[in-house]
Every structure is written in structure tokens, then in C-alpha cells.
Write a protein that holds these residues in place. Structure first.
Motif, PDB file in Angstrom:
ATOM      1  N   LYS A   1       0.574  -1.307  -0.270  1.00  0.00           N
ATOM      2  CA  LYS A   1      -0.490   0.453   0.388  1.00  0.00           C
ATOM      3  C   LYS A   1       0.592   1.214  -0.147  1.00  0.00           C
ATOM      4  N   GLU A   2       0.703   2.555  -0.670  1.00  0.00           N
ATOM      5  CA  GLU A   2       1.216   3.456  -0.371  1.00  0.00           C
ATOM      6  C   GLU A   2       0.039   4.365   0.101  1.00  0.00           C
TER       7      GLU A   2
ATOM      8  N   GLN B   1      -3.990   4.824   0.558  1.00  0.00           N
ATOM      9  CA  GLN B   1      -4.519   3.287   0.044  1.00  0.00           C
ATOM     10  C   GLN B   1      -4.324   2.686   1.085  1.00  0.00           C
ATOM     11  N   GLU B   2      -5.147   1.538   1.508  1.00  0.00           N
ATOM     12  CA  GLU B   2      -5.348   1.460   2.869  1.00  0.00           C
ATOM     13  C   GLU B   2      -5.452  -0.179   2.379  1.00  0.00           C
ATOM     14  N   TYR B   3      -5.397  -1.627   3.181  1.00  0.00           N
ATOM     15  CA  TYR B   3      -4.982  -2.982   3.159  1.00  0.00           C
ATOM     16  C   TYR B   3      -7.416  -3.449   3.269  1.00  0.00           C
TER      17      TYR B   3
ATOM     18  N   ILE C   1      -8.740  -6.982  -0.390  1.00  0.00           N
ATOM     19  CA  ILE C   1      -7.765  -6.016  -1.511  1.00  0.00           C
ATOM     20  C   ILE C   1      -7.658  -4.955  -0.963  1.00  0.00           C
ATOM     21  N   LEU C   2      -6.589  -4.205  -1.742  1.00  0.00           N
ATOM     22  CA  LEU C   2      -6.414  -2.864  -1.871  1.00  0.00           C
ATOM     23  C   LEU C   2      -7.140  -2.007  -2.359  1.00  0.00           C
TER      24      LEU C   2
ATOM     25  N   ILE D   1      -8.564  -1.463  -5.807  1.00  0.00           N
ATOM     26  CA  ILE D   1      -7.764  -1.383  -6.966  1.00  0.00           C
ATOM     27  C   ILE D   1      -6.713  -3.188  -7.323  1.00  0.00           C
ATOM     28  N   LEU D   2      -6.767  -3.299  -5.915  1.00  0.00           N
ATOM     29  CA  LEU D   2      -5.567  -4.563  -6.611  1.00  0.00           C
ATOM     30  C   LEU D   2      -7.124  -5.922  -5.559  1.00  0.00           C
TER      31      LEU D   2
END
Length: 142
Positions: free
Chosen positions: A29-30, A33-35, A77-78, A92-93
Motif C-alpha cells: 500500500k501507498e 491506500q489501505e488493505y 483487497i487493496l 484497486i487490486l
């Protein structure tokens, strides 16, 4: 009869995603962003997810992933957080199960995160049994 000008039907669209099995680089993560872990799918390209920071958010699956990457309850997910809406996010992912285990091993995910299991609602955890047991006498009285 009209001439077919297309390149094929839904079976052609279905077979495009063959290069997904190969190993990909693990994405961390950047900022912004968050898990998160998916709690339930809502339909219409949306899901409800519990972020690692403790916030439950309504997540929108981006068009690039829609109908190509299948997301189910319990997946890691991200999500990209929104500056203007704290209770909504964008997916995102989706992490594969082995990638999620690696994230947990690296300390990115907390230890209490349950991977590759179905999500149990908070109110259901205490009960344990979802069936009712009747005595033989109760049936005879009816």
C-alpha cells in the motif's frame, strides 16, 4: 441476412484472461491506500469491506477489474481511499491467497486477520448453533 462484422461473441471475451496465472510482483500500500477484507458483495460492482484501520467502507470495483477479477467475501483487497468521502473507497487490486499470506508474514496485515475463510457476521459468532432441537413430547402434543 446481415453480414457478421464482429469478432465473436461472449466466448471470445471469456477466454482473454489466460495470462493471469503467472507470478506477479507483490504490491504494497501507498499513501491514500489501505488493505481491506471483503465482508459481503452488494451487486452492481460494489462490495462492503472492513479496512485494516477499523473502518467499514462501501467499495466500488473499478471497470478494469469488473467481470475479469472475481471478488468474493473474505478476500483481501487493496482499496484507494477518497479524499472527499471517508466511508467510500475504490478497489484497486485483489490479492491472491498466497499473496495475502505473504502480506501477513511481512506484518502488513494484523495477526488477527483470518485469511481464506468465509466471513462470519459479528452477531452470529456467539450462538454457534443455528438449529432448534425439539423434544419428542412436543411433537405428540401437536
Amino acid at each position: 441476412m446481415p453480414k457478421n462484422k464482429g469478432k465473436g461473441g461472449k466466448n471470445r471475451k471469456r477466454g482473454k484472461n489466460e495470462a493471469d496465472d503467472e507470478k506477479r510482483e507483490l504490491v504494497f500500500k501507498e499513501d491514500g491506500q489501505e488493505y481491506a477484507q471483503v465482508l459481503r458483495m452488494l451487486g452492481n460492482g460494489r462490495c462492503e469491506a472492513m479496512c485494516i484501520d477499523g473502518t467499514k467502507r462501501l467499495c466500488h470495483i473499478r471497470g478494469k477489474m469488473h467481470k475479469k477479477v472475481w471478488i468474493a467475501a473474505g478476500d483481501i483487497i487493496l482499496v484507494g481511499l477518497r479524499d472527499y468521502q471517508d466511508d467510500k473507497a475504490d478497489v484497486i487490486l485483489k490479492y491472491m491467497p498466497d499473496e495475502a499470506r505473504l502480506l501477513k508474514a511481512y506484518g502488513e496485515l494484523p495477526e488477527n486477520t483470518r485469511l481464506n475463510e468465509g466471513i462470519v457476521d459479528e452477531e452470529d459468532e456467539g450462538g454457534g448453533d443455528d438449529y432448534i432441537e425439539f423434544e419428542d413430547e412436543d411433537i405428540d402434543k401437536i
